[in-house]
Motif scaffolding. Structure first.
Motif: not given
Length: 391
Positions: A187-197, A211-216, A218-224, A264-266
């Motif tokens: 599945d996918l989820a968007l955090d619009r306020q923080r601009g994260l996928l 895991t759940v991968k977190v991208f901005d 533009e497609g850059n990996l932010v964290r897992s 949490d968000a982090e």
């Protein structure tokens, strides 16, 4: 010669007129019969499913099933009815087959369905009463999860290619998001306020990184998110469906852990609720997860073929559904979405449809239970179609 041609022309016209007359009469009879049958069906369907059952206050009511344009109120034209009478009726090509995930537009006028089996995404439009298939020209590689941004750009996770395809409002490709660490997307989820996928990656049974991968965007990996495959606090085991709340908290259905993990968000682990079992508040195979306007968490259970509702403390309030093909019941449901008016869309996978419910008679205060009451006070849920913690 001319007389012969006129005779043949006259015969042809008479034959067509006779055919139309017979067809018209048959259509009239069919219409009358259909009207009679519809009346009988309406009488049978007067029993609208609600949860919990009387004498308790109903909180969830089944509204409608959607699978084709006809469910939007777009019936066949007169010409189509005549053709069906002469040639027989073919199954509509716009019929949902394997609905995996659902997203609803911000205004509630459209909903999108990822069809895992037909390799397309359906768009049901309440205004035009039409169904559009995205992907007929360029099929998706096993579409699984969906997400919509504030511009109604559509994000589609492809399980087979381990990538996310982004389409604009006109369904044209915008970008592709992929990364070497992605294995088999859910599945996918968007955090619009923080601009994260957020991208759920249940990987495979042999992989260690569930895991759940977190991208901005533009497609850059932010964290897992997740401590790896397992049963520990913060570990995930086949994370299939996800949701993000207004504060940026991430809800993950860890399907083979039979629980929902909250971060949490982090990406820090907060808590989890649910466990494997047959009692109220337990799961078999949890899948779709969504939140209503009161912050209550709805979790689809594919094994029990129902949806359970929890408050923010993890206390179970109610479940609805139950196994069956009667309108409002479910067979191995998967994804879920809730619109701004608390209408609940559930992907009814093995019934080849989407079921829509609505939340009734409920305020924010109804989410709170007696703190002394145990979470399983409502008893066993296996084999039942309703129960209530909204009391």
């Amino acid at each position: 010669m001319i007389h012969s041609q006129l005779s043949r022309s006259t015969a042809r016209v008479l034959a067509i007129a006779l055919l139309l007359a017979v067809g018209g009469a048959a259509l009239a009879d069919a219409k009358k019969h259909k009207k009679s049958a519809k009346s009988e069906d309406d009488e049978q369907l007067e029993l609208v499913l609600k949860w919990p059952e009387p004498p308790q206050t109903p909180r969830i009511q089944f509204v409608q099933t959607y699978a084709t344009e006809e469910h939007l109120g777009r019936g066949p034209t007169r010409r189509q009815r005549l053709f069906e009478f002469l040639a027989g009726r073919k199954p509509p090509q716009s019929h949902v087959y394997q609905p995996m995930d659902i997203e609803v537009s911000d205004d509630g006028r459209r909903f999108y369905v990822a069809d895992f089996g037909q390799l397309v995404v359906f768009v049901f439009d309440f205004d035009t009463k039409k169904v559009t298939r995205i992907g007929d020209a360029r099929p998706f590689a096993r579409p699984f999860g969906l997400a919509l941004d504030e511009h109604e750009n559509l994000y589609v996770s492809e399980q087979q290619t381990a990538r996310v395809v982004v389409l604009d409002r006109e369904h044209q490709p915008v970008r592709i998001i992929q990364h070497p660490s992605l294995v088999r997307l859910g599945d996918l989820a968007l955090d619009r306020q923080r601009g994260l996928l957020y991208v759920a990656d249940p990987a495979t049974k042999y992989a260690e990184q569930h895991t759940v991968k977190v991208f901005d965007l533009e497609g850059n990996l932010v964290r897992s998110v997740g401590q790896g495959k397992g049963f520990c606090r913060g570990c995930l085991f086949f994370p299939t469906f996800i949701e993000v709340d207004r504060e940026g908290n991430l809800y993950v259905t860890s399907t083979l852990n039979s629980r929902v993990d909250v971060f949490d968000a982090e990406g820090r682990y907060l808590r989890h609720f649910g466990e494997r079992g047959t009692s109220f508040g337990m799961f078999d195979k949890p899948k779709g997860v969504a939140l209503d306007s009161f912050g209550n968490v709805y979790v689809v259970d594919s094994g029990w073929s129902n949806v359970q509702i929890f408050n923010q403390k993890g206390q179970v309030l109610l479940f609805f559904g139950g196994r069956g093909n009667y309108p409002g019941l479910l067979k191995n449901p998967t994804g879920i979405a809730i619109d701004r008016d608390n209408r609940i869309y559930v992907a009814d996978f093995l019934n080849y449809r989407v079921n829509v419910y609505e939340l009734l008679n409920t305020t924010a205060e109804d989410s709170y239970l007696d703190p002394e009451a145990p979470a399983s006070a409502a008893g066993s849920k296996a084999g039942s179609a309703g129960g209530s913690g909204f009391e």
